[in-house]
Design an enzyme around this catalytic site. Structure first.
Site, PDB file in Angstrom:
ATOM      1  N   SER A 175      36.457  15.715  45.053  1.00  0.00           N
ATOM      2  CA  SER A 175      37.209  14.674  45.949  1.00  0.00           C
ATOM      3  C   SER A 175      38.634  14.696  46.201  1.00  0.00           C
ATOM      4  O   SER A 175      39.069  13.562  46.384  1.00  0.00           O
ATOM      5  CB  SER A 175      36.722  13.132  45.771  1.00  0.00           C
ATOM      6  OG  SER A 175      35.429  13.046  45.406  1.00  0.00           O
ATOM      7  N   ASP A 233      33.930  16.073  49.023  1.00  0.00           N
ATOM      8  CA  ASP A 233      33.108  15.224  49.158  1.00  0.00           C
ATOM      9  C   ASP A 233      32.582  14.461  50.662  1.00  0.00           C
ATOM     10  O   ASP A 233      31.437  14.224  50.967  1.00  0.00           O
ATOM     11  CB  ASP A 233      33.199  13.713  48.318  1.00  0.00           C
ATOM     12  CG  ASP A 233      34.649  13.089  48.849  1.00  0.00           C
ATOM     13  OD1 ASP A 233      35.277  13.901  49.436  1.00  0.00           O
ATOM     14  OD2 ASP A 233      34.929  11.990  48.498  1.00  0.00           O
ATOM     15  N   ARG A 252      29.349  11.951  39.090  1.00  0.00           N
ATOM     16  CA  ARG A 252      27.714  12.277  39.217  1.00  0.00           C
ATOM     17  C   ARG A 252      27.189  13.549  39.081  1.00  0.00           C
ATOM     18  O   ARG A 252      27.873  14.526  39.479  1.00  0.00           O
ATOM     19  CB  ARG A 252      27.386  11.859  40.657  1.00  0.00           C
ATOM     20  CG  ARG A 252      27.939  10.260  41.058  1.00  0.00           C
ATOM     21  CD  ARG A 252      27.626  10.118  42.737  1.00  0.00           C
ATOM     22  NE  ARG A 252      28.443   8.842  43.008  1.00  0.00           N
ATOM     23  CZ  ARG A 252      29.823   8.810  43.223  1.00  0.00           C
ATOM     24  NH1 ARG A 252      30.569   9.842  43.014  1.00  0.00           N
ATOM     25  NH2 ARG A 252      30.157   7.490  43.577  1.00  0.00           N
TER      26      ARG A 252
HETATM   27  P1  ADP Z   1      34.175   7.579  43.952  1.00  0.00           P
HETATM   28  O1  ADP Z   1      35.166   7.042  44.657  1.00  0.00           O
HETATM   29  O2  ADP Z   1      34.185   7.620  42.618  1.00  0.00           O
HETATM   30  O3  ADP Z   1      33.404   8.558  44.678  1.00  0.00           O
HETATM   31  P2  ADP Z   1      32.254   5.493  45.167  1.00  0.00           P
HETATM   32  O4  ADP Z   1      32.162   6.085  46.295  1.00  0.00           O
HETATM   33  O5  ADP Z   1      30.967   4.782  44.582  1.00  0.00           O
HETATM   34  O6  ADP Z   1      32.911   6.421  43.843  1.00  0.00           O
HETATM   35  O7  ADP Z   1      33.513   4.248  45.204  1.00  0.00           O
HETATM   36  C1  ADP Z   1      33.698   3.395  44.213  1.00  0.00           C
HETATM   37  C2  ADP Z   1      34.696   2.333  44.761  1.00  0.00           C
HETATM   38  O8  ADP Z   1      34.232   1.802  45.698  1.00  0.00           O
HETATM   39  C3  ADP Z   1      35.160   1.470  43.650  1.00  0.00           C
HETATM   40  O9  ADP Z   1      36.381   1.942  42.803  1.00  0.00           O
HETATM   41  C4  ADP Z   1      35.602   0.305  44.423  1.00  0.00           C
HETATM   42  O10 ADP Z   1      36.969   0.420  44.959  1.00  0.00           O
HETATM   43  C5  ADP Z   1      34.735   0.342  45.908  1.00  0.00           C
HETATM   44  N1  ADP Z   1      33.519  -0.750  45.536  1.00  0.00           N
HETATM   45  C6  ADP Z   1      32.492  -0.428  44.734  1.00  0.00           C
HETATM   46  N2  ADP Z   1      31.553  -1.325  44.775  1.00  0.00           N
HETATM   47  C7  ADP Z   1      32.138  -2.311  45.511  1.00  0.00           C
HETATM   48  C8  ADP Z   1      32.061  -3.696  45.972  1.00  0.00           C
HETATM   49  N3  ADP Z   1      30.782  -4.166  45.637  1.00  0.00           N
HETATM   50  N4  ADP Z   1      32.919  -4.274  46.602  1.00  0.00           N
HETATM   51  C9  ADP Z   1      34.089  -3.676  46.977  1.00  0.00           C
HETATM   52  N5  ADP Z   1      34.179  -2.381  46.747  1.00  0.00           N
HETATM   53  C10 ADP Z   1      33.413  -1.791  45.971  1.00  0.00           C
HETATM   54 MG    MG Z   2      33.111   9.322  46.402  1.00  0.00          MG
END
Ligand code: ADP
Ligand code: MG
Length: 498
Positions: A176, A229, A108
């Site tokens: 992260s 993070d 992001r």
């Molecule tokens: P990052 O881990 O890259 O910082 P996020 O915090 O947005 O990104 O987390 C993304 C993860 O969250 C996805 O890979 C998935 O495992 C989980 N996730 C996202 N949307 C959903 C959903 N609708 N239901 C369940 N798990 C979800």
């Molecule tokens: Mg994250």
């Protein structure tokens, strides 16, 4: 009746009997297969069981491990890393700041405008893209060139040539993964997690790698802070509400940080900060305790992962793994019975079932569970009856319930360590009447799993109340922080300028 007719009738009776026998046989076989599947489900439920007594053991183990990790380097599976963040944003910050966040699934970029008052926080734009999968095992140069290029494009779009005075831009790099910091703006990568594998980067200064890539593109931008993070989420939480002392992320991976008194960080004797405290990045994904309810699916998942024997807690509670645990259960049921029809080869592909799909199945409220049918079809499993679809929903429920409840135990463990669980911490026992003295405590939570998976969130919050009790729970506020890690990191870099 003639002889022929008798013989005919006899043959007809024998045929009818054998048809009936085949049908009864089939029914018995099918009942046996259903029983096999029910047994597998029962075993899963038993192995994932998290009664409150067991959760309390996990709470205690978390608090004990936190102590051990603070007492000596390598004293615990919890690294309890120094972040060099001692002052959190106050709300008085001013100016324009950028943040770049490399998560486990997404990166992001955003820009914030701060007007010197808490109420004046303008998040101008948030760009969110999936991390191209080839970058996860590329080279340091390829990864950082990509990030610098993405930043350059974002800046061009945002500023539209308006930075002609040549003001140097301040950037927070939200990262992260576990980092050993040497200052707030520098630190080396300890190890990769969440499926990343760029081995040459381990031991490298992450902020420096990004700064060099920005310089290669002639971007007038300075990496002013390297921020975990969770620390970003804590910063945003604190900015809005100074009672925020803990932050937890449930996304692709899972981790937590909290504000600790410097004198409790025994492994760093003489650590001096103006505030008398420092944010500690727990790296709780690597927490382990024999009290964690572990199944054969967890053991296999771990053994086949790119980081075996590592990140045991993360593998039970975070978004990258929940889908794969569910897939393993379905695969075993499919192998030991034919309720899913012929064994689909797709079911054997690791990580093919995403946690997003698990929540979509779990929360499917159509009468015939059509969403479950659609997702099973993507897995190569077609035409299963509603009874079997319900079974799949149950598997999702068991796996996610365990995750949510263990997540709650982790949070309660931190509260216990800092004496906010109503018990007075693990070193002193306080009387129930002293609970009245309990301070309001805000836990900032973010991450895609928590934000988007309602059942996970509900199980977690329900278990937290169960563990803490109604009385103490009133003082503990769990606050969702959308994009908290990125926005909060920008606030943190801003607070360093003022
Ligand atoms: P990052 O881990 O890259 O910082 P996020 O915090 O947005 O990104 O987390 C993304 C993860 O969250 C996805 O890979 C998935 O495992 C989980 N996730 C996202 N949307 C959903 C959903 N609708 N239901 C369940 N798990 C979800
Ligand atoms: Mg994250």
């Amino acid at each position: 009746m003639g002889k022929v007719a008798v013989a005919f009738a006899a043959v007809a009776v024998v045929a009818a009997c054998s048809v009936a026998a085949v049908m009864v046989g089939r029914r018995m076989k099918s009942r046996r297969k259903w029983r096999t599947v029910v047994e597998i489900l029962k075993e899963l439920e038993d192995d994932c069981d998290t009664p409150v007594g067991r959760l309390r053991q996990v709470v205690d183990a978390m608090a004990v491990e936190m102590h051990a990790g603070l007492a000596s380097e390598g004293g615990s599976k919890l690294k309890m890393l120094l972040t060099f963040v001692d002052d959190l944003p106050t709300g008085r910050e001013k100016g324009t700041y950028y943040a770049l966040h490399l998560g486990g699934t997404y990166f992001r970029i955003l820009r914030v405008l701060l007007g010197g008052q808490r109420s004046y926080l303008d998040v101008q734009d948030v760009e969110r893209h999936p991390i191209p999968s080839h970058l996860m095992n590329s080279t340091s140069e390829v990864l950082f060139n990509f990030l610098a290029f993405s930043l350059e494009r974002f800046i061009e779009k945002e500023e539209n040539g308006s930075n002609s005075q040549g003001v140097r831009r301040e950037l927070a790099f939200t990262f992260s993964f576990p980092v050993k910091h040497t200052s707030i703006s520098s630190g080396v990568l300890i190890k990769w997690t969440k499926g990343f594998e760029i081995s040459e980067m381990v031991g490298q200064d992450i902020a420096e790698c990004l700064q060099e890539a920005l310089n290669r593109r002639d971007l007038d931008m300075h990496v002013g802070a390297l921020v975990n993070d969770t620390v970003g989420a804590l910063s945003l939480g604190y900015y809005h509400d100074p009672d925020t002392v803990v932050a937890v992320v449930f996304g692709t991976g899972s981790n937590a940080c909290y504000l600790e008194r410097t004198d409790a960080i025994i492994k760093c004797q003489g650590l001096l900060t103006t505030s008398g405290s420092m944010v500690v990045n727990m790296e709780w994904g690597n927490f382990w305790s024999s009290h964690l309810p572990r199944t054969s699916y967890d053991i296999d998942l771990d053994a086949e992962s790119s980081n075996a024997n590592d990140m045991g807690f993360e593998k039970m509670i975070s978004g990258m793994y929940l889908g794969d645990i569910v897939r393993r259960v379905i695969l075993r049921m499919s192998q030991e019975s034919d309720i899913f029809g012929p064994i689909s080869p797709v079911l054997s592909e690791p990580y093919v079932l995403r946690t997003n799909s698990v929540s979509a199945m779990h929360e499917d409220d159509t009468p015939e569970l059509q969403e479950v049918a659609r997702i099973l079809k993507d897995l190569g499993v077609s035409d299963v009856p509603v009874k079997v679809r319900k079974l799949v929903v149950k598997i999702c429920d068991v796996v996610t319930r365990r995750a949510g409840r263990l997540a709650a135990a982790g949070i309660a463990g931190i509260l216990k360590k800092i004496g906010r669980d109503g018990s007075g911490g693990i070193t002193s026992g306080r009387s129930r009447s002293e609970i009245q003295m309990q301070k309001r405590t805000v836990v900032a939570v973010e991450g895609g799993l928590y934000m988007n998976y309602t059942m996970f969130r509900e199980y977690m919050e329900e278990a937290l109340v169960e563990i803490l009790g109604e009385e103490v729970s009133q003082y503990v506020v769990v606050k969702a922080m959308e994009d908290g890690s990125s926005i909060g990191s920008a606030l943190l870099v801003a607070s360093l300028q003022s």
